[in-house]
Design an enzyme around this catalytic site. Structure first.
Site, PDB file in Angstrom:
ATOM      1  N   GLU A   1     -17.378   9.012  24.847  1.00 44.03           N
ATOM      2  CA  GLU A   1     -18.692   8.866  25.199  1.00 44.03           C
ATOM      3  C   GLU A   1     -19.290   7.908  23.956  1.00 44.03           C
ATOM      4  O   GLU A   1     -20.141   6.957  24.285  1.00 44.03           O
ATOM      5  CB  GLU A   1     -19.539  10.169  24.877  1.00 44.03           C
ATOM      6  CG  GLU A   1     -19.179  11.326  25.760  1.00 44.03           C
ATOM      7  CD  GLU A   1     -18.018  12.313  25.281  1.00 44.03           C
ATOM      8  OE1 GLU A   1     -16.830  11.654  24.834  1.00 44.03           O
ATOM      9  OE2 GLU A   1     -18.160  13.267  25.059  1.00 44.03           O
TER      10      GLU A   1
ATOM     11  N   CYS B   1     -20.655  13.417  19.346  1.00 43.41           N
ATOM     12  CA  CYS B   1     -21.154  12.861  20.422  1.00 43.41           C
ATOM     13  C   CYS B   1     -22.522  13.154  20.585  1.00 43.41           C
ATOM     14  O   CYS B   1     -23.450  12.357  21.336  1.00 43.41           O
ATOM     15  CB  CYS B   1     -20.261  12.951  21.743  1.00 43.41           C
ATOM     16  SG  CYS B   1     -18.573  12.052  21.509  1.00 43.41           S
TER      17      CYS B   1
END
Length: 132
Positions: free
Chosen positions: A57, A91
């Protein structure tokens, strides 16, 4: 499922083939979509010093931001997990920095099972620049 959403899922799945995971053998792929429809593919990249590894991500987000992108529409994350894959806390915090709270995030598991969430659902009561 729309044609575009199918394409984004495929981009995330295809990324798994490029993941650099010699230690965990746990590939993750991501597809970040801008408001203009441009896509950025991300993979997880491991390091022998695990703290220096980077998730798929964040790879996709950092690639897009490094090219001047700031307006995002969707993130798709794919992994070989029984249930839809869940992003780590780091993330989630990076998502809160660059994405609108209501931006959709699609989580995908190995059998194609998906879960749709928003950034705010993934990280409620997030710490942002407004808190400084």
């Amino acid at each position: 499922m729309t044609k575009a959403k199918k394409e984004w899922l495929e981009i995330a799945w295809e990324a798994l083939d490029n993941a650099y995971v010699p230690y965990s053998h746990f590939p993750v792929g991501a597809c970040l979509v801008t408001e203009q429809g441009k896509t950025y593919q991300g993979i997880n990249i491991e390091n022998a010093s695990f703290g220096l590894s980077n998730c798929a991500e964040r790879t996709a987000i950092f690639k897009a931001v490094s090219e001047g992108e700031r307006d995002f529409a969707r993130l798709v994350i794919a992994g070989n997990t029984l249930q839809p894959i869940s992003p780590c806390g780091a993330c989630r915090q990076v998502m809160a920095e660059f994405f609108a709270p209501d931006m959709p995030v699609t989580l995908v598991g190995e059998k194609g099972i998906t879960k749709e969430m928003t950034v705010e659902q993934l990280l409620p009561y997030s710490f942002t620049g407004q808190d400084l």
